[in-house]
Design a protein around this motif. Structure first.
Motif, short mmCIF file in Angstrom:
data_model
loop_
_atom_site.label_atom_id
_atom_site.label_comp_id
_atom_site.label_asym_id
_atom_site.label_seq_id
_atom_site.Cartn_x
_atom_site.Cartn_y
_atom_site.Cartn_z
N ASP A 61 9.77 -20.79 16.49
CA ASP A 61 8.45 -20.57 17.08
C ASP A 61 7.49 -21.45 16.30
OD1 ASP A 61 5.97 -19.68 17.97
OD2 ASP A 61 6.20 -17.64 17.20
N PHE A 62 6.91 -22.44 16.97
CA PHE A 62 5.94 -23.35 16.35
C PHE A 62 4.60 -23.17 17.06
CE2 PHE A 62 10.03 -25.37 15.61
CZ PHE A 62 9.95 -25.71 14.26
N GLU A 63 3.53 -22.96 16.27
CA GLU A 63 2.22 -22.73 16.86
C GLU A 63 1.14 -23.35 16.00
OE1 GLU A 63 1.48 -18.63 17.89
OE2 GLU A 63 3.59 -18.26 18.27
N ASN A 64 0.01 -23.67 16.64
CA ASN A 64 -1.17 -24.12 15.93
C ASN A 64 -2.30 -24.32 16.92
OD1 ASN A 64 -2.72 -24.75 13.71
ND2 ASN A 64 -1.37 -26.38 12.99
N HIS A 65 -3.49 -24.54 16.39
CA HIS A 65 -4.62 -24.97 17.21
C HIS A 65 -4.62 -26.48 17.22
CE1 HIS A 65 -6.13 -20.94 15.88
NE2 HIS A 65 -6.27 -20.87 17.19
N VAL A 66 -4.75 -27.06 18.40
CA VAL A 66 -4.77 -28.52 18.54
C VAL A 66 -6.06 -28.93 19.25
CG1 VAL A 66 -2.23 -28.65 18.56
CG2 VAL A 66 -3.48 -28.51 20.73
N PRO A 67 -6.42 -30.21 19.18
CA PRO A 67 -7.65 -30.66 19.84
C PRO A 67 -7.60 -30.46 21.36
CG PRO A 67 -6.86 -32.32 18.30
CD PRO A 67 -5.77 -31.29 18.43
N CYS A 68 -8.78 -30.29 21.94
CA CYS A 68 -8.89 -30.16 23.40
C CYS A 68 -8.46 -31.45 24.09
CB CYS A 68 -10.33 -29.81 23.79
SG CYS A 68 -10.80 -28.16 23.23
N ALA A 69 -8.45 -32.56 23.35
CA ALA A 69 -8.03 -33.84 23.92
C ALA A 69 -6.56 -33.85 24.31
CB ALA A 69 -8.33 -34.97 22.93
N ILE A 70 -5.85 -32.75 24.04
CA ILE A 70 -4.47 -32.65 24.51
C ILE A 70 -4.44 -32.76 26.03
CG2 ILE A 70 -4.38 -30.13 24.74
CD1 ILE A 70 -1.58 -30.29 23.48
#
Length: 187
Positions: free
Chosen positions: A60-69
């Motif tokens: 399980d890999f998680e994080n907050h990423v930029p909206c530019a995704i």
């Protein structure tokens, strides 16, 4: 007798008024604060611990990423909560299925999910021998390739198989989360 008179100044009356005032204050505090600390709310993982075939979740890999995704980014987006869960065949250890979760913070609390199968491939734009987790067409095109760096980091790759560059606030490295981790939130 008027309030300013002698009866008001009598000790028994003053104590009685004080007790009534204290009781009123206590009632207001109890009404505002409640009857004591509430039990925190517990949430299980957003994904099942086994897939439809009974294969266990192994990563399980998680994080907050930029909206530019997203191209273009969603209006009002503050960040994106991205999660990737990988399942393996219990008997052979071979890759079986994946689940992806996308929540656009600031846009709403709706969870967008994608699922399908995944394979292990080779080669990033930085290392031709590097392991790459390749997701099938069940995932959006920009979320199909990941580079595992050790057991705890998963980099999202761009179309050229290069690690995506983040912004000043967020990057595209996902961190390993213990399988089945529960989260407690105060009410």
């Amino acid at each position: 007798m008027p309030v300013g008179g002698r009866l008001w100044k009598h000790p028994r009356v003053s104590i009685g008024v004080g007790v009534v005032a204290l009781a009123a204050i206590a009632a207001v505090v109890i009404a505002l604060v409640g009857r004591g600390p509430e039990t925190p709310q517990t949430f299980g993982p957003w994904y099942p611990l086994t897939n439809q075939s009974g294969d266990p979740a192994v990563a399980d890999f998680e994080n907050h990423v930029p909206c530019a995704i997203d191209d273009p980014p969603a209006a009002e987006c503050q960040r994106v909560k991205l999660g990737v869960v990988l399942y393996r065949d219990e008997a052979t250890g071979a890759p079986s299925t994946y689940l992806i979760s996308v929540i656009r913070v600031g846009v709403g609390n709706d969870r967008e999910t994608h699922e399908g199968t995944w394979t292990v491939a080779r080669g990033t734009g930085l290392d031709s021998q590097a392991t790459v987790y390749q997701l099938d067409t069940g995932a959006p095109e920009h979320l199909r390739q990941y580079w595992p760096v050790g057991d705890n980091i998963l980099y999202l790759l761009d179309k050229d198989k290069m690690p995506r560059a983040g912004d000043a606030a967020y990057g595209y490295a996902l961190s390993s989360i213990p399988i089945g981790q529960k989260v407690q939130v105060a009410r």
